[in-house]
Scaffold this motif. Sequence first.
Motif, PDB file in Angstrom:
ATOM      1  N   PHE A   1      89.828   4.959  23.635  1.00  0.00           N
ATOM      2  CA  PHE A   1      90.916   5.278  22.709  1.00  0.00           C
ATOM      3  C   PHE A   1      91.747   6.450  23.220  1.00  0.00           C
ATOM      4  N   ASP A   2      92.966   6.528  22.686  1.00  0.00           N
ATOM      5  CA  ASP A   2      93.797   7.693  22.914  1.00  0.00           C
ATOM      6  C   ASP A   2      93.089   8.871  22.249  1.00  0.00           C
ATOM      7  N   SER A   3      92.898   9.966  22.993  1.00  0.00           N
ATOM      8  CA  SER A   3      92.140  11.081  22.430  1.00  0.00           C
ATOM      9  C   SER A   3      92.747  12.425  22.819  1.00  0.00           C
ATOM     10  N   VAL A   4      92.375  13.443  22.034  1.00  0.00           N
ATOM     11  CA  VAL A   4      92.849  14.803  22.273  1.00  0.00           C
ATOM     12  C   VAL A   4      91.650  15.739  22.223  1.00  0.00           C
ATOM     13  N   GLN A   5      91.522  16.579  23.244  1.00  0.00           N
ATOM     14  CA  GLN A   5      90.499  17.629  23.246  1.00  0.00           C
ATOM     15  C   GLN A   5      91.006  18.759  22.355  1.00  0.00           C
ATOM     16  N   VAL A   6      90.277  19.087  21.317  1.00  0.00           N
ATOM     17  CA  VAL A   6      90.714  20.099  20.349  1.00  0.00           C
ATOM     18  C   VAL A   6      90.220  21.473  20.790  1.00  0.00           C
ATOM     19  N   LYS A   7      91.175  22.386  20.939  1.00  0.00           N
ATOM     20  CA  LYS A   7      90.848  23.764  21.295  1.00  0.00           C
ATOM     21  C   LYS A   7      91.330  24.734  20.228  1.00  0.00           C
TER      22      LYS A   7
ATOM     23  N   LEU B   1      95.133  19.537  16.190  1.00  0.00           N
ATOM     24  CA  LEU B   1      94.924  18.556  15.119  1.00  0.00           C
ATOM     25  C   LEU B   1      96.224  17.859  14.722  1.00  0.00           C
ATOM     26  N   GLU B   2      97.340  18.473  15.050  1.00  0.00           N
ATOM     27  CA  GLU B   2      98.640  17.915  14.687  1.00  0.00           C
ATOM     28  C   GLU B   2      99.095  16.817  15.640  1.00  0.00           C
ATOM     29  N   LYS B   3      98.441  16.693  16.763  1.00  0.00           N
ATOM     30  CA  LYS B   3      98.832  15.684  17.753  1.00  0.00           C
ATOM     31  C   LYS B   3      98.463  14.288  17.256  1.00  0.00           C
TER      32      LYS B   3
ATOM     33  N   TYR C   1      91.330   9.526  18.416  1.00  0.00           N
ATOM     34  CA  TYR C   1      90.074  10.269  18.408  1.00  0.00           C
ATOM     35  C   TYR C   1      90.330  11.727  18.759  1.00  0.00           C
ATOM     36  N   LEU C   2      89.736  12.612  17.976  1.00  0.00           N
ATOM     37  CA  LEU C   2      89.742  14.038  18.281  1.00  0.00           C
ATOM     38  C   LEU C   2      88.389  14.370  18.903  1.00  0.00           C
ATOM     39  N   LEU C   3      88.395  15.116  19.963  1.00  0.00           N
ATOM     40  CA  LEU C   3      87.168  15.535  20.636  1.00  0.00           C
ATOM     41  C   LEU C   3      87.019  17.031  20.374  1.00  0.00           C
ATOM     42  N   ILE C   4      86.053  17.395  19.504  1.00  0.00           N
ATOM     43  CA  ILE C   4      85.947  18.767  19.015  1.00  0.00           C
ATOM     44  C   ILE C   4      84.609  19.374  19.453  1.00  0.00           C
TER      45      ILE C   4
ATOM     46  N   ALA D   1      89.573   9.515  13.938  1.00  0.00           N
ATOM     47  CA  ALA D   1      88.145   9.825  13.953  1.00  0.00           C
ATOM     48  C   ALA D   1      87.925  11.005  14.896  1.00  0.00           C
ATOM     49  N   PHE D   2      86.708  11.515  14.907  1.00  0.00           N
ATOM     50  CA  PHE D   2      86.408  12.588  15.844  1.00  0.00           C
ATOM     51  C   PHE D   2      84.948  12.539  16.279  1.00  0.00           C
ATOM     52  N   VAL D   3      84.691  13.195  17.397  1.00  0.00           N
ATOM     53  CA  VAL D   3      83.337  13.426  17.879  1.00  0.00           C
ATOM     54  C   VAL D   3      83.169  14.933  17.898  1.00  0.00           C
ATOM     55  N   SER D   4      82.090  15.416  17.254  1.00  0.00           N
ATOM     56  CA  SER D   4      81.865  16.854  17.217  1.00  0.00           C
ATOM     57  C   SER D   4      80.383  17.157  17.092  1.00  0.00           C
ATOM     58  N   VAL D   5      80.110  18.408  16.829  1.00  0.00           N
ATOM     59  CA  VAL D   5      78.755  18.923  16.804  1.00  0.00           C
ATOM     60  C   VAL D   5      78.523  19.694  15.505  1.00  0.00           C
ATOM     61  N   LYS D   6      77.271  19.715  15.081  1.00  0.00           N
ATOM     62  CA  LYS D   6      76.845  20.565  13.967  1.00  0.00           C
ATOM     63  C   LYS D   6      75.557  21.209  14.454  1.00  0.00           C
ATOM     64  N   GLU D   7      75.614  22.507  14.678  1.00  0.00           N
ATOM     65  CA  GLU D   7      74.489  23.229  15.251  1.00  0.00           C
ATOM     66  C   GLU D   7      74.369  24.594  14.587  1.00  0.00           C
ATOM     67  N   PRO D   8      73.272  25.304  14.809  1.00  0.00           N
ATOM     68  CA  PRO D   8      73.129  26.616  14.178  1.00  0.00           C
ATOM     69  C   PRO D   8      74.285  27.575  14.492  1.00  0.00           C
ATOM     70  N   GLU D   9      74.864  27.452  15.673  1.00  0.00           N
ATOM     71  CA  GLU D   9      75.995  28.326  16.032  1.00  0.00           C
ATOM     72  C   GLU D   9      77.285  27.911  15.330  1.00  0.00           C
ATOM     73  N   HIS D  10      77.344  26.681  14.868  1.00  0.00           N
ATOM     74  CA  HIS D  10      78.535  26.152  14.193  1.00  0.00           C
ATOM     75  C   HIS D  10      78.092  25.366  12.952  1.00  0.00           C
ATOM     76  N   PRO D  11      77.577  26.073  11.944  1.00  0.00           N
ATOM     77  CA  PRO D  11      77.055  25.388  10.753  1.00  0.00           C
ATOM     78  C   PRO D  11      78.166  25.044   9.760  1.00  0.00           C
ATOM     79  N   TYR D  12      77.983  23.949   9.075  1.00  0.00           N
ATOM     80  CA  TYR D  12      78.843  23.562   7.959  1.00  0.00           C
ATOM     81  C   TYR D  12      78.123  22.476   7.179  1.00  0.00           C
ATOM     82  N   SER D  13      78.534  22.278   5.938  1.00  0.00           N
ATOM     83  CA  SER D  13      77.939  21.243   5.113  1.00  0.00           C
ATOM     84  C   SER D  13      78.822  19.998   5.147  1.00  0.00           C
TER      85      SER D  13
END
Length: 165
Positions: free
Chosen positions: A57-63, A68-70, A74-77, A99-111
């Motif tokens: 898919f067409d994707s954007v690496q999010v920095k 997010l406005e692009k 797929y957003l790659l976060i 859609a997006f691919v991301s991480v949820k880890e102790p350094e980046h917590p969220y509910s």
Amino acid sequence: MNPMIKRFVSQGFMTEAQAQYIEESISRKETIIVSGHRSAGIRPLMATLMAVAKSKFDSVQVKSFEDLEKDTEYLLIPGIDNIDFEQLIKEAMAKPDTAFVSVKEPEHPYSIMKLLRDVYRENKDTSKVYQVLECDKIDDVPKLTKLTRMSLNEKGRVERVDFKE
């Protein structure tokens, strides 16, 4: 099966059925959230799934928030420091047809549940599907231990279904 994902099967990190399910989820443009501690192999898995999404898919690496406005599919976060990561994920969830691919880890917590409810209150969108991949160490060996499909029903309630082989 994608050779990059197949590598995780041959290493014993995940089963072939899990790998197939994840690859099909990406093909359906579902969001993938890799959850766990870094020592459980979440970063290599996330990077691989980002590469798979990018190849299809067409994707954007999010920095930053501006990315997010692009216009993209797929957003790659990756885990980004020095930013309100929870707010970044919330805004990615609220972005229509993305859609997006991301991480949820102790350094980046969220509910995830809280953010899903917050986004629903704002836009009433129930079209997105989120796949949460939980990784852990079993006998000191990193493994994909659980896959949970999360979506919102028409009343805005989170529905969870665990993947069964």
